[in-house]
Structure formats: C-alpha cells, structure tokens
Write a protein that holds these residues in place. Structure first.
Motif, PDB file in Angstrom:
ATOM      1  N   LEU A  66       0.830  -1.198   0.000  1.00  0.00           N
ATOM      2  CA  LEU A  66       0.000   0.000   0.000  1.00  0.00           C
ATOM      3  C   LEU A  66       0.864   1.247   0.000  1.00  0.00           C
ATOM      4  O   LEU A  66       1.832   1.355   0.750  1.00  0.00           O
ATOM      5  N   ASP A  71      -2.938   5.795  -2.631  1.00  0.00           N
ATOM      6  CA  ASP A  71      -3.921   4.713  -2.736  1.00  0.00           C
ATOM      7  C   ASP A  71      -5.184   4.943  -1.912  1.00  0.00           C
ATOM      8  O   ASP A  71      -6.259   4.445  -2.270  1.00  0.00           O
ATOM      9  N   VAL A 106      -2.259  -3.726  -1.470  1.00  0.00           N
ATOM     10  CA  VAL A 106      -3.378  -3.471  -2.368  1.00  0.00           C
ATOM     11  C   VAL A 106      -3.291  -4.392  -3.571  1.00  0.00           C
ATOM     12  O   VAL A 106      -2.197  -4.819  -3.978  1.00  0.00           O
ATOM     13  N   VAL A 108      -4.177  -4.186  -7.526  1.00  0.00           N
ATOM     14  CA  VAL A 108      -4.306  -3.118  -8.518  1.00  0.00           C
ATOM     15  C   VAL A 108      -4.903  -3.681  -9.796  1.00  0.00           C
ATOM     16  O   VAL A 108      -4.493  -4.755 -10.264  1.00  0.00           O
ATOM     17  N   PRO A 115      -6.105   1.071  -7.598  1.00  0.00           N
ATOM     18  CA  PRO A 115      -6.263   0.138  -6.464  1.00  0.00           C
ATOM     19  C   PRO A 115      -7.706  -0.352  -6.373  1.00  0.00           C
ATOM     20  O   PRO A 115      -8.643   0.450  -6.428  1.00  0.00           O
TER      21      PRO A 115
END
Length: 235
Positions: A66, A71, A106, A108, A115
């Motif tokens: 992250l 994000d 995250v 993506v 994200p």
C-alpha cells in the motif's frame, strides 16, 4: 466503469468536511450498538506449507504494498451517494489507518493501475499494535494476521477478494510466518466463501461482547476441537 471517485489532493475545506462526516458516521455506528451487543466471528487459518491453487479474479490484478499517499483516496472515498452502511465501513477503515496501521497491501487493476482491494498483514512483531486494537489473539512467532479487507463498490463481483487475499497471505513468509489467520463475522457468508477459496479454514470462534455503546469490550476465543464439523464446513 467509473473507479476514480475523488481527487487525491482535496482542498483544506473539503478535507475538514470529510473528516467531520467520518466522525459523525463513527459516532452513529457506536450509538447503534446500544448498551449491549454480542457478535461471533470465525477465526480462519491458512497453513502456507500446504499448497493450494490460487483463485483467479475476473479482471487482471497485481498485488503490491500500500502507498498511503496515493492509494487511500480512490479506495476510501467517503462523500457522495453512498448508503450509511458503506460509509461506516469506510469510516472505520480510515480510523484504522489513523491509528497507525502499517503493512497494508493493495490489489491493482492492471488495466488502469487503480487500487481495487486493500488488506493489512501483521506479524508477531506487530503484537503491541494488535493489543491496542483489541479483538485479536496475540500472535506466536510463526503466525500472521490478515485483516480489514475492503473492496470498493465499483469493483465488487469480480472475485478480487479471494484472489488478492491468497497472494497477500503468501507475503507472510517474509516475516517468518507459516500460519496466517483472519476473522470474519459468522453471518458474512460471501466473505467466508472468499476466505475458503483463498485457502483459509475455520479454526476458532471469537465471541465479543460490547457494552455501553462499544466503549467496553470483552473477548473470548474458543479453539474448535479436532473433529468438530465446523472445521470442515463449506460456506
């Protein structure tokens, strides 16, 4: 499909209104708990030494750490036409970040770089933070905790949670863990199914009692004995 719902750099007035709205939502959530509320969650565990076939999402995704500065905006957009339950989900996760949560990952959307899923991974070195959070058992050296999964509404229905969760869980080996656990409300069947697809299976029950609008909490963790049918239940 619209996925970018908020600018990443709001002006000061917008940021203040946003934070006040979050505070109001969290207070409303606590009031709804009332004087007494009881919850039960499954504690699910994955043994990373047992190979699984990782599930696939319906869109191409990649997992990375992250990046909070860029994000959090597209993941946790707060204002706008969202129902109260969704706003509460976002408000609690923003509060979680404000408490100092680290170790987020995250997923993506590889088509756009947006994200589309977030979850935090903690190892035993994070036990002090976990104790401050409350509601989780202390981690042994070979254990990790995977928590606070969130998929923005525009990305739901693509099987992202189970695919991303399986990949993030494997990062636990980087902190020396073999076992990864996560907790899901017993009534949240979609999430329980997603966890099972990611290789997680019930191991214990977490009973939580919240008193005085959630200001006082009591937790009990019961390990499911070998042979208990709940260990092998299919959600």
């Amino acid at each position: 499909m619209t996925v970018q719902e908020t600018p990443l750099h709001p002006d000061a007035g917008s940021a203040l209104r946003d934070r006040l709205a979050q505070m109001h939502t969290r207070v409303s959530g606590r009031l709804k708990l009332g004087l007494l509320a009881k919850f039960t969650r499954y504690g699910l565990r994955r043994d990373l030494a047992v190979p699984i076939t990782n599930p696939s999402a319906k869109i191409p995704i990649a997992v990375r750490p992250l990046q909070q500065d860029t994000d959090l905006g597209p993941l946790f957009f707060f204002n706008g036409p969202r129902d109260p339950a969704e706003k509460l989900e976002v408000a609690w996760r923003r509060a979680f970040v404000d408490k100092g949560a680290r170790g987020g990952f995250v997923a993506v959307d590889q088509r756009s770089g947006t994200p589309c899923f977030v979850q935090w991974l903690f190892g035993s070195q994070d036990n002090d933070f976990i104790k401050r959070l409350g509601g989780f058992p202390v981690l042994a050296p070979q254990e990790a905790l995977l928590e606070n999964a969130y998929t923005p509404p525009s990305y739901r229905g693509f099987g992202i949670m189970s695919a991303a969760m399986a990949l993030i869980a494997e990062r636990a080996t980087e902190v020396g863990a073999r076992y990864v656990q996560t907790f899901v409300d017993q009534h949240n069947i979609p999430s329980l199914k997603g966890c099972q697809r990611a290789g997680f299976h019930p191991q214990l029950l977490h009973h939580r009692t919240r008193l005085g609008f959630g200001l006082i909490t009591r937790d009990r963790f019961d390990t499911l004995p070998d042979g208990d049918p709940r260990r092998t239940v299919k959600f």
